[in-house]
Design a protein around this motif. Structure first.
Motif, PDB file in Angstrom:
ATOM      1  N   UNK A   1     -14.489 -46.735   0.275  1.00 15.68           N
ATOM      2  CA  UNK A   1     -13.947 -46.952  -1.073  1.00 15.68           C
ATOM      3  C   UNK A   1     -12.727 -47.872  -1.083  1.00 15.68           C
ATOM      4  N   UNK A   2     -12.140 -48.112   0.089  1.00 16.57           N
ATOM      5  CA  UNK A   2     -10.960 -48.973   0.157  1.00 16.57           C
ATOM      6  C   UNK A   2     -11.294 -50.463   0.257  1.00 16.57           C
ATOM      7  N   UNK A   3     -12.575 -50.780   0.379  1.00 21.65           N
ATOM      8  CA  UNK A   3     -12.962 -52.194   0.384  1.00 21.65           C
ATOM      9  C   UNK A   3     -12.959 -52.732  -1.048  1.00 21.65           C
ATOM     10  N   UNK A   4     -12.492 -53.957  -1.216  1.00 21.21           N
ATOM     11  CA  UNK A   4     -12.433 -54.563  -2.552  1.00 21.21           C
ATOM     12  C   UNK A   4     -13.814 -54.761  -3.154  1.00 21.21           C
ATOM     13  N   UNK A   5     -14.827 -54.877  -2.288  1.00 20.66           N
ATOM     14  CA  UNK A   5     -16.196 -55.101  -2.773  1.00 20.66           C
ATOM     15  C   UNK A   5     -16.977 -53.804  -2.969  1.00 20.66           C
TER      16      UNK A   5
ATOM     17  N   UNK B   1     -11.681 -59.871  -0.691  1.00 21.85           N
ATOM     18  CA  UNK B   1     -10.821 -59.340   0.361  1.00 21.85           C
ATOM     19  C   UNK B   1      -9.923 -58.214  -0.135  1.00 21.85           C
ATOM     20  N   UNK B   2      -9.332 -58.398  -1.316  1.00 29.19           N
ATOM     21  CA  UNK B   2      -8.234 -57.518  -1.735  1.00 29.19           C
ATOM     22  C   UNK B   2      -8.431 -56.970  -3.143  1.00 29.19           C
TER      23      UNK B   2
ATOM     24  N   UNK C   1      -6.790 -55.371  -6.668  1.00 35.97           N
ATOM     25  CA  UNK C   1      -5.618 -55.358  -7.532  1.00 35.97           C
ATOM     26  C   UNK C   1      -6.004 -54.665  -8.834  1.00 35.97           C
ATOM     27  N   UNK C   2      -5.021 -54.163  -9.570  1.00 34.45           N
ATOM     28  CA  UNK C   2      -5.346 -53.497 -10.849  1.00 34.45           C
ATOM     29  C   UNK C   2      -6.142 -54.392 -11.792  1.00 34.45           C
ATOM     30  N   UNK C   3      -5.854 -55.703 -11.753  1.00 36.01           N
ATOM     31  CA  UNK C   3      -6.551 -56.616 -12.662  1.00 36.01           C
ATOM     32  C   UNK C   3      -7.901 -57.079 -12.121  1.00 36.01           C
ATOM     33  N   UNK C   4      -8.234 -56.695 -10.867  1.00 34.60           N
ATOM     34  CA  UNK C   4      -9.522 -57.080 -10.287  1.00 34.60           C
ATOM     35  C   UNK C   4      -9.359 -57.549  -8.855  1.00 34.60           C
ATOM     36  N   UNK C   5     -10.486 -57.711  -8.170  1.00 32.81           N
ATOM     37  CA  UNK C   5     -10.458 -58.111  -6.760  1.00 32.81           C
ATOM     38  C   UNK C   5     -10.243 -59.614  -6.624  1.00 32.81           C
ATOM     39  N   UNK C   6      -9.691 -60.009  -5.478  1.00 34.68           N
ATOM     40  CA  UNK C   6      -9.523 -61.429  -5.164  1.00 34.68           C
ATOM     41  C   UNK C   6     -10.283 -61.778  -3.889  1.00 34.68           C
ATOM     42  N   UNK C   7     -10.917 -62.944  -3.903  1.00 31.48           N
ATOM     43  CA  UNK C   7     -11.558 -63.455  -2.702  1.00 31.48           C
ATOM     44  C   UNK C   7     -10.504 -64.099  -1.804  1.00 31.48           C
ATOM     45  N   UNK C   8     -10.928 -64.420  -0.572  1.00 31.25           N
ATOM     46  CA  UNK C   8     -10.007 -65.101   0.345  1.00 31.25           C
ATOM     47  C   UNK C   8      -9.565 -66.442  -0.229  1.00 31.25           C
ATOM     48  N   UNK C   9     -10.492 -67.176  -0.850  1.00 27.99           N
ATOM     49  CA  UNK C   9     -10.140 -68.477  -1.432  1.00 27.99           C
ATOM     50  C   UNK C   9      -9.121 -68.310  -2.561  1.00 27.99           C
ATOM     51  N   UNK C  10      -9.287 -67.278  -3.382  1.00 28.69           N
ATOM     52  CA  UNK C  10      -8.333 -67.017  -4.469  1.00 28.69           C
ATOM     53  C   UNK C  10      -6.946 -66.726  -3.916  1.00 28.69           C
TER      54      UNK C  10
ATOM     55  N   UNK D   1      -2.429 -62.389   9.305  1.00 31.11           N
ATOM     56  CA  UNK D   1      -3.277 -61.264   8.894  1.00 31.11           C
ATOM     57  C   UNK D   1      -4.748 -61.653   8.880  1.00 31.11           C
ATOM     58  N   UNK D   2      -5.309 -61.989  10.047  1.00 30.96           N
ATOM     59  CA  UNK D   2      -6.680 -62.492  10.081  1.00 30.96           C
ATOM     60  C   UNK D   2      -7.711 -61.398   9.827  1.00 30.96           C
ATOM     61  N   UNK D   3      -8.857 -61.809   9.318  1.00 32.03           N
ATOM     62  CA  UNK D   3      -9.987 -60.893   9.125  1.00 32.03           C
ATOM     63  C   UNK D   3     -11.128 -61.403   9.998  1.00 32.03           C
ATOM     64  N   UNK D   4     -11.200 -60.875  11.208  1.00 35.76           N
ATOM     65  CA  UNK D   4     -12.252 -61.285  12.131  1.00 35.76           C
ATOM     66  C   UNK D   4     -13.484 -60.391  12.006  1.00 35.76           C
ATOM     67  N   UNK D   5     -13.262 -59.107  11.661  1.00 31.58           N
ATOM     68  CA  UNK D   5     -14.371 -58.182  11.411  1.00 31.58           C
ATOM     69  C   UNK D   5     -14.127 -57.501  10.074  1.00 31.58           C
ATOM     70  N   UNK D   6     -15.169 -56.980   9.491  1.00 31.49           N
ATOM     71  CA  UNK D   6     -15.048 -56.404   8.150  1.00 31.49           C
ATOM     72  C   UNK D   6     -14.044 -55.252   8.106  1.00 31.49           C
ATOM     73  N   UNK D   7     -13.934 -54.476   9.187  1.00 32.78           N
ATOM     74  CA  UNK D   7     -13.000 -53.347   9.164  1.00 32.78           C
ATOM     75  C   UNK D   7     -11.548 -53.794   9.242  1.00 32.78           C
ATOM     76  N   UNK D   8     -11.296 -55.074   9.572  1.00 31.13           N
ATOM     77  CA  UNK D   8      -9.923 -55.582   9.509  1.00 31.13           C
ATOM     78  C   UNK D   8      -9.375 -55.496   8.090  1.00 31.13           C
ATOM     79  N   UNK D   9     -10.272 -55.507   7.104  1.00 33.74           N
ATOM     80  CA  UNK D   9      -9.845 -55.413   5.708  1.00 33.74           C
ATOM     81  C   UNK D   9      -9.248 -54.039   5.377  1.00 33.74           C
ATOM     82  N   UNK D  10      -9.389 -53.095   6.296  1.00 32.97           N
ATOM     83  CA  UNK D  10      -8.809 -51.761   6.086  1.00 32.97           C
ATOM     84  C   UNK D  10      -7.386 -51.664   6.629  1.00 32.97           C
ATOM     85  N   UNK D  11      -6.907 -52.706   7.278  1.00 34.92           N
ATOM     86  CA  UNK D  11      -5.545 -52.696   7.767  1.00 34.92           C
ATOM     87  C   UNK D  11      -4.566 -52.672   6.591  1.00 34.92           C
TER      88      UNK D  11
END
Length: 497
Positions: free
Chosen positions: A116-120, A157-158, A160-169, A481-491
């Motif tokens: 549930x902590x993933x933005x997607x 990736x992330x 926010x209350x207003x919605x998720x942001x991609x890495x490009x955003x 703060x690199x994201x090399x694997x999907x679980x890095x997004x939980x850091x």
């Protein structure tokens, strides 16, 4: 060796037959190891800026922007996120029994336990997945998010209350904070041709919203890795590798090929940062500060160099003393024999040869086990010892002396660069003239079950910039703060504060 079909393929790619001969010669001879002399450390190649330094260099950068210098943020973003989801593909391709066994093992226990902590996650939950296997399939496959084939830049990736942001955003938001030139933000993404439309569809709405909310103009440009930078694959016995239809096989030349893209930019100064190295907004103030610090430090060094070279252009040889002082303080220059007794014009020629180059500052973080190239003093074939970013694959670890130097390294390069790419007259350098072509890699790959040799060009921040003026500055680990694997997004760096 080359038949008419081969020549036609080379013509399409913009590769000469002579270049093919060069590839084969490189496969036969290999590449020399980097002759590392010692690691760059604090006080010996790496600046550890204090609070006063931070203020000074931030002000220098801000002044340069106000003076009208054009800055671009350059973001390598080619390729799909396949490696980011490697473990998830393994799970997906396992049978039910194996999946049940894997669920409670790393990294799957973390992925499912904190899903549930993933933005997607909300996008997947909307489709009512039946079980854990369904969650993974909905994440990877086209019937769901299709992340297994999409580039990292368009992955959420992330949260926010207003919605998720991609890495490009997130890169756009970063640019707003430190690459803002009088209300204009310029960003350049290198992408794969097949991903261009996807990138634009993800980025344009965000760009327009940010422009409206902040009263700025955001210019986003794109480029592809050039076919002319592809490298020939070879057989194990160093002959051109051909596929089942007899066609020559070429492979992308690695990120070093992007020196061509960088060379095409219309800019005075460039920030370089990888697509997956972004963090939640609460870390942005620290990130923005140190981007400006490394930029100001680079500009300060460039001003010193430009002043010296401008004086020498006017035959003002009083600059020779300044040049020697600068080189002794910042560079480990080996002077030609009899330099002290040379005519002033000959001294000036040597100084120009040494200093008239593009300039970069690389942020360095303390080594905490993350992968990345390290900072070293390296002796080149010309006898000069310079600061270089060196990958471990470039070091002969079978040599106990070199292995010990590697072991003593204290920092690594998180791909955090600021580059000054114009000369003292505002003319752009031809960056392709400053490459160390002996700093490439040869690796073992396979195609359709057949072993082959692959050649990677000198890396963008390694050999491709080897002959630049180079300086290193320590930056906090919070800026990496690199994201090399999907679980890095939980850091924590990728989670709301």
């Amino acid at each position: 060796m080359l038949d008419p079909k081969d020549l036609e393929l080379l013509k399409q790619k913009g590769i000469t037959p002579e270049r093919v001969d060069q590839f084969i010669a490189q496969f036969k001879t290999g590449f020399p190891f980097a002759d590392i002399q010692r690691p760059a450390t604090i006080g010996d190649g790496i600046l550890c800026a204090n609070e006063a330094d931070n203020k000074k260099y931030t002000e220098i950068y801000d002044a340069e922007i106000k003076a009208g210098k054009r800055v671009i943020k350059f973001i390598p973003a080619s390729g799909a996120a396949t490696r980011m989801f490697k473990s998830m593909f393994e799970f997906k391709n396992s049978d039910a029994s194996k999946q049940s066994e894997l669920e409670n093992q790393n990294p799957y226990d973390k992925f499912f336990g904190q899903f549930d902590n993933f933005a997607f996650a909300p996008d997947i939950k909307k489709q009512n997945p039946k079980n854990k296997a369904d969650i993974v399939e909905l994440m990877l496959d086209d019937r769901g998010l299709g992340y297994g084939q999409k580039p990292k830049g368009v992955i959420k990736f992330h949260s926010y209350p207003e919605g998720a942001r991609t890495a490009a955003e997130e890169h756009i938001m970063e640019g707003l904070n430190y690459a803002n030139s009088d209300g204009i933000i310029n960003l350049h993404f290198t992408v794969s041709p097949q991903h261009l439309d996807l990138f634009k569809s993800a980025v344009v709405p965000t760009k327009e919203r940010i422009e409206k909310e902040n009263g700025v103009k955001i210019n986003i440009s794109y480029s592809f890795q050039k076919p002319s930078t592809d490298t020939l694959a070879a057989t194990i016995d160093n002959q051109p590798f051909r596929d089942s239809e007899g066609k020559l096989v070429f492979r992308p030349g690695g990120h070093g090929a992007l020196i061509e893209n960088l060379n095409d930019l219309d800019a005075d100064m460039v920030f370089i940062k990888n697509i997956d190295n972004v963090a939640q907004a609460h870390l942005l103030p620290t990130t923005a500060l140190y981007k400006k610090v490394i930029a100001g430090y680079a500009i300060d060094k460039k001003h010193q160099v430009d002043q010296i070279l401008t004086k020498l252009d006017k035959k003002d040889y009083s600059a020779i003393k300044d040049a020697v002082s600068f080189m002794e303080s910042n560079l480990q220059v080996v002077y030609p024999q009899g330099f002290d007794t040379m005519a002033d014009q000959n001294k000036a020629d040597f100084i120009r040869q040494t200093l008239d180059r593009p300039l970069r500052v690389c942020g360095m973080v303390k080594n905490e086990g993350e992968p990345g190239g390290g900072p070293f003093w390296v002796k080149g074939s010309d006898g000069q010892t310079t600061l270089q970013v060196v990958e471990s694959a470039q070091i002969d670890t079978n040599n106990p002396v070199k292995a010990d130097i590697l072991k003593k390294s204290t920092h690594f390069n998180p791909v955090d660069l600021f580059c000054c790419i114009t000369d003292r007259n505002g003319k752009k350098f031809d960056l392709t003239k400053f490459i160390d072509h002996n700093a490439g890699f040869i690796s073992s790959k396979s195609l359709n079950g057949k072993d082959l040799k692959a050649l990677e060009l000198p890396g963008l921040w390694n050999g491709a910039m080897a002959n630049w003026l180079t300086f290193f500055v320590e930056v906090p680990i919070e800026t990496f703060n690199p994201v090399k694997t999907v679980v890095d997004l939980l850091r924590p760096q990728h989670q709301p504060k």
